[in-house]
Design a protein around this motif. Sequence first.
Motif, PDB file in Angstrom:
ATOM      1  N   PRO A   9       0.780  -1.069  -0.074  1.00 52.24           N
ATOM      2  CA  PRO A   9       0.000   0.029   0.034  1.00 52.24           C
ATOM      3  C   PRO A   9       0.996   1.347  -0.077  1.00 52.24           C
ATOM      4  O   PRO A   9       0.454   2.294  -0.656  1.00 52.24           O
ATOM      5  N   ALA A  10       2.088   1.315   0.725  1.00 55.43           N
ATOM      6  CA  ALA A  10       2.723   2.513   0.807  1.00 55.43           C
ATOM      7  C   ALA A  10       3.945   2.741  -0.270  1.00 55.43           C
ATOM      8  O   ALA A  10       4.668   3.498  -0.452  1.00 55.43           O
ATOM      9  N   THR A  11       3.909   1.415  -1.102  1.00 51.59           N
ATOM     10  CA  THR A  11       4.864   1.557  -2.295  1.00 51.59           C
ATOM     11  C   THR A  11       4.203   1.597  -3.539  1.00 51.59           C
ATOM     12  O   THR A  11       3.700   2.421  -3.961  1.00 51.59           O
ATOM     13  N   LEU A  12       3.917   0.408  -4.066  1.00 53.62           N
ATOM     14  CA  LEU A  12       3.417   0.129  -5.291  1.00 53.62           C
ATOM     15  C   LEU A  12       1.865   0.774  -5.674  1.00 53.62           C
ATOM     16  O   LEU A  12       1.626   1.335  -6.545  1.00 53.62           O
ATOM     17  N   MET A  13       1.149   0.653  -4.706  1.00 59.86           N
ATOM     18  CA  MET A  13      -0.201   1.124  -4.746  1.00 59.86           C
ATOM     19  C   MET A  13      -0.211   2.652  -4.546  1.00 59.86           C
ATOM     20  O   MET A  13      -1.234   3.469  -4.748  1.00 59.86           O
ATOM     21  N   SER A  14       1.010   2.992  -3.856  1.00 57.39           N
ATOM     22  CA  SER A  14       0.994   4.631  -4.006  1.00 57.39           C
ATOM     23  C   SER A  14       1.932   5.222  -4.790  1.00 57.39           C
ATOM     24  O   SER A  14       2.632   6.654  -4.699  1.00 57.39           O
ATOM     25  N   ASN A  15       2.388   4.546  -6.048  1.00 59.28           N
ATOM     26  CA  ASN A  15       3.323   4.953  -7.168  1.00 59.28           C
ATOM     27  C   ASN A  15       4.622   5.423  -6.429  1.00 59.28           C
ATOM     28  O   ASN A  15       5.354   6.392  -6.862  1.00 59.28           O
ATOM     29  N   VAL A  16       5.021   4.737  -5.252  1.00 64.00           N
ATOM     30  CA  VAL A  16       6.439   4.998  -4.842  1.00 64.00           C
ATOM     31  C   VAL A  16       7.156   3.752  -5.191  1.00 64.00           C
ATOM     32  O   VAL A  16       7.122   2.595  -5.061  1.00 64.00           O
ATOM     33  N   ARG A  17       8.452   4.115  -5.804  1.00 64.77           N
ATOM     34  CA  ARG A  17       9.401   3.248  -6.070  1.00 64.77           C
ATOM     35  C   ARG A  17      10.040   2.305  -5.064  1.00 64.77           C
ATOM     36  O   ARG A  17      10.103   2.397  -3.882  1.00 64.77           O
ATOM     37  N   VAL A  18      10.059   0.985  -5.372  1.00 60.54           N
ATOM     38  CA  VAL A  18      10.541  -0.155  -4.357  1.00 60.54           C
ATOM     39  C   VAL A  18      12.005  -0.166  -4.562  1.00 60.54           C
ATOM     40  O   VAL A  18      12.645  -0.213  -5.584  1.00 60.54           O
ATOM     41  N   ASN A  19      12.538  -0.024  -3.228  1.00 62.01           N
ATOM     42  CA  ASN A  19      14.017  -0.041  -3.029  1.00 62.01           C
ATOM     43  C   ASN A  19      14.268  -1.415  -2.917  1.00 62.01           C
ATOM     44  O   ASN A  19      14.053  -2.376  -1.942  1.00 62.01           O
ATOM     45  N   PRO A  20      15.308  -2.146  -3.648  1.00 57.01           N
ATOM     46  CA  PRO A  20      15.541  -3.467  -3.593  1.00 57.01           C
ATOM     47  C   PRO A  20      16.480  -3.910  -2.343  1.00 57.01           C
ATOM     48  O   PRO A  20      16.027  -4.746  -1.887  1.00 57.01           O
ATOM     49  N   ALA A  21      17.283  -2.900  -1.963  1.00 55.76           N
ATOM     50  CA  ALA A  21      18.200  -3.326  -0.835  1.00 55.76           C
ATOM     51  C   ALA A  21      17.164  -3.347   0.573  1.00 55.76           C
ATOM     52  O   ALA A  21      17.163  -4.187   1.457  1.00 55.76           O
ATOM     53  N   ASN A  22      16.026  -2.143   0.451  1.00 54.87           N
ATOM     54  CA  ASN A  22      15.339  -2.330   1.802  1.00 54.87           C
ATOM     55  C   ASN A  22      14.382  -3.279   1.582  1.00 54.87           C
ATOM     56  O   ASN A  22      13.937  -3.780   2.864  1.00 54.87           O
ATOM     57  N   SER A  23      13.955  -3.623   0.306  1.00 53.82           N
ATOM     58  CA  SER A  23      12.926  -4.797   0.384  1.00 53.82           C
ATOM     59  C   SER A  23      13.506  -6.154   0.817  1.00 53.82           C
ATOM     60  O   SER A  23      12.916  -7.198   1.477  1.00 53.82           O
TER      61      SER A  23
END
Length: 125
Positions: free
Chosen positions: A29-43
Amino acid sequence: MLGAYWNAPYLHDGGVAVGDNIETEVGVPATLMSNVRVNPANSLLGLIDRQLRDRIIQANQAAGLEAVDVQGIGHEYWVDEEAGFNAQDQQALIQYLLWPADLPAPVETEANEPDSELFAGKQNS
């Protein structure tokens, strides 16, 4: 693991998604659904740290995403304090997984910055 950098979010359901801000951009909800880039390292950190994963799962559940089978649950192979590892161990693993030896720049995750809640919790334990 070549290509892991370009394949976040992780797990079969894409549910382990964390943005650049590890405090506020947690879960789909706070990333993909909010058009926020997903950070690979944090993920990846969300994949191996059970405290962060719990926050991800809670965020996904609060948005009702289990109805479309997006939860962020599974593959419970922890590299965290409870498993005997510290933030530096997590950082080293994430760098190893994301950056092959021939790439020059290591990755930094926000969780390893001293002002991060997750980092502070690990230091106080």
